[in-house]
Design an enzyme around this catalytic site. Structure first.
Site, PDB file in Angstrom:
ATOM      1  N   ASP A   7       1.434  42.796 -46.111  1.00 27.55           N
ATOM      2  CA  ASP A   7       2.712  42.074 -46.744  1.00 27.55           C
ATOM      3  C   ASP A   7       2.644  41.726 -48.298  1.00 27.55           C
ATOM      4  OD1 ASP A   7       4.356  39.094 -45.821  1.00 27.55           O
ATOM      5  OD2 ASP A   7       5.235  40.883 -46.478  1.00 27.55           O
ATOM      6  N   HIS A  14       7.957  40.961 -47.011  1.00 31.16           N
ATOM      7  CA  HIS A  14       8.566  40.583 -46.190  1.00 31.16           C
ATOM      8  C   HIS A  14       9.901  39.933 -46.500  1.00 31.16           C
ATOM      9  CE1 HIS A  14       7.008  40.798 -41.785  1.00 31.16           C
ATOM     10  NE2 HIS A  14       5.897  41.193 -42.578  1.00 31.16           N
ATOM     11  N   SER A  73       7.053  32.073 -48.954  1.00 33.78           N
ATOM     12  CA  SER A  73       6.414  33.452 -48.785  1.00 33.78           C
ATOM     13  C   SER A  73       6.471  34.012 -50.087  1.00 33.78           C
ATOM     14  CB  SER A  73       7.094  34.369 -47.849  1.00 33.78           C
ATOM     15  OG  SER A  73       7.118  33.982 -46.602  1.00 33.78           O
TER      16      SER A  73
HETATM   17  N1  LIG Z   1       3.286  28.053 -42.194  1.00 32.75           N
HETATM   18  C1  LIG Z   1       3.453  29.484 -42.157  1.00 32.75           C
HETATM   19  C2  LIG Z   1       4.664  30.081 -42.983  1.00 32.75           C
HETATM   20  C3  LIG Z   1       4.804  30.360 -44.540  1.00 32.75           C
HETATM   21  C4  LIG Z   1       5.910  30.925 -44.958  1.00 32.75           C
HETATM   22  C5  LIG Z   1       7.193  30.823 -44.375  1.00 32.75           C
HETATM   23  C6  LIG Z   1       7.165  30.179 -42.912  1.00 32.75           C
HETATM   24  N2  LIG Z   1       8.276  30.054 -42.185  1.00 32.75           N
HETATM   25  C7  LIG Z   1       9.358  30.932 -42.323  1.00 32.75           C
HETATM   26  N3  LIG Z   1       9.529  32.244 -42.882  1.00 32.75           N
HETATM   27  N4  LIG Z   1      10.707  32.734 -42.665  1.00 32.75           N
HETATM   28  C8  LIG Z   1      11.447  31.729 -41.567  1.00 32.75           C
HETATM   29  N5  LIG Z   1      12.537  31.776 -41.479  1.00 32.75           N
HETATM   30  C9  LIG Z   1      13.120  30.823 -40.491  1.00 32.75           C
HETATM   31  N6  LIG Z   1      12.389  29.885 -40.121  1.00 32.75           N
HETATM   32  C10 LIG Z   1      11.139  29.740 -40.508  1.00 32.75           C
HETATM   33  N7  LIG Z   1      10.178  28.697 -40.182  1.00 32.75           N
HETATM   34  C11 LIG Z   1      10.631  27.231 -39.822  1.00 32.75           C
HETATM   35  C12 LIG Z   1      11.922  26.533 -40.005  1.00 32.75           C
HETATM   36  C13 LIG Z   1      12.085  25.376 -39.945  1.00 32.75           C
HETATM   37  C14 LIG Z   1      11.242  24.829 -38.717  1.00 32.75           C
HETATM   38  C15 LIG Z   1      10.040  25.452 -38.337  1.00 32.75           C
HETATM   39  O1  LIG Z   1       9.233  24.822 -37.639  1.00 32.75           O
HETATM   40  C16 LIG Z   1       9.748  26.950 -38.955  1.00 32.75           C
HETATM   41  C17 LIG Z   1      10.729  30.560 -41.450  1.00 32.75           C
HETATM   42  C18 LIG Z   1       5.895  29.760 -42.194  1.00 32.75           C
END
Ligand SMILES: NCc1cccc(Nc2n[nH]c3ncnc(Nc4cccc(O)c4)c23)c1
Length: 218
Positions: free
Chosen positions: A75, A27, A169
């Site tokens: 992924d 991703h 990620s």
């Molecule tokens: N916890 C699981 C996990 C692992 C890796 C990446 C992610 N999140 C994200 N991966 N890509 C993203 N693009 C935009 N926003 C995102 N999450 C986000 C950002 C601000 C506040 C919030 O509550 C969530 C992510 C979440």
């Protein structure tokens, strides 16, 4: 630990699995419109000069054939560096879990990354490391959690308070010194105990990983 970068900006984590190969998440290539990453190894700070920091060009990026933008299946992304990484105290290969057996629930594992730290979306300059307990697939698949979307090729950790987030990620989940899984964004939610962190388990993919590395090494 690797930082996958575009134009000097940290996009995703990754880690060295062989001298010329880094494992990350498929991703991570979504918003890169075909551009090739550069891989930063040996770093703690993303911006400050450090003796063992070195940026490597990437010869090839190979996403798992089953990966797609609609779900979290398969992924994984393999990156072949233009040359073998120079190994030292700060740059080492991380052993992969090759036995396909679930990590016991409540096992405390560690995950690291330069991903956003909290709801402010603040991005750290220095590498963060978290210890997180493994959550059983049954609990993670509960209707109120990830509702039966977690396959036997995935695993979860508790996301109460401390959690992975945007930019983490591709990084490794390390349990007892062995890379068991790779961070995947999943529902992209961070820090909500109702959406545990999801990872792609490595053991089910070792045949694919070995095959790509053998073919790539010519
Ligand atoms: N916890 C699981 C996990 C692992 C890796 C990446 C992610 N999140 C994200 N991966 N890509 C993203 N693009 C935009 N926003 C995102 N999450 C986000 C950002 C601000 C506040 C919030 O509550 C969530 C992510 C979440």
């Amino acid at each position: 630990m690797a930082s996958l970068q575009l134009d000097g900006q940290h996009i995703c984590g990754g880690f060295l699995i062989a001298k010329q190969w880094v494992l990350s998440a498929a991703h991570c290539t979504e918003e890169t419109d075909g551009k090739t990453f550069q891989v930063l190894l040996g770093a703690h700070s993303l911006t400050e000069p450090e003796p063992h920091k070195r940026l490597y060009r990437v010869r090839a990026q190979i996403p798992h054939p089953g990966s797609n933008i609609h779900n979290n299946k398969d992924d994984l992304l393999l990156l072949q560096l233009e040359e073998e990484a120079e190994l030292n105290a700060h740059v080492q290969v991380l052993p992969l879990q090759r036995e396909d057996r679930d990590v016991a629930p409540d096992t405390v594992c560690e995950v690291a990354g330069w991903g956003t730290i909290n709801h402010s979306g603040r991005r750290p300059d220095k590498l963060y490391q978290l210890e997180r307990p493994v959550l059983s697939r049954d609990v993670c698949n509960h209707r109120t959690r990830h509702d039966h979307t977690i396959t036997e090729k995935m695993m979860c950790t508790d996301s109460r308070r401390k959690d992975t987030c945007k930019g983490d990620s591709g990084g490794p989940l390390v349990c007892n010194g062995v890379a068991e899984a790779v961070v995947t964004a999943g529902s992209r939610v961070c820090g909500n105990y109702k959406k545990p962190a999801i990872y792609t388990r490595i053991a089910p993919y070792t045949a694919w990983i070995d095959g790509v590395m053998a073919a790539g090494d010519g």
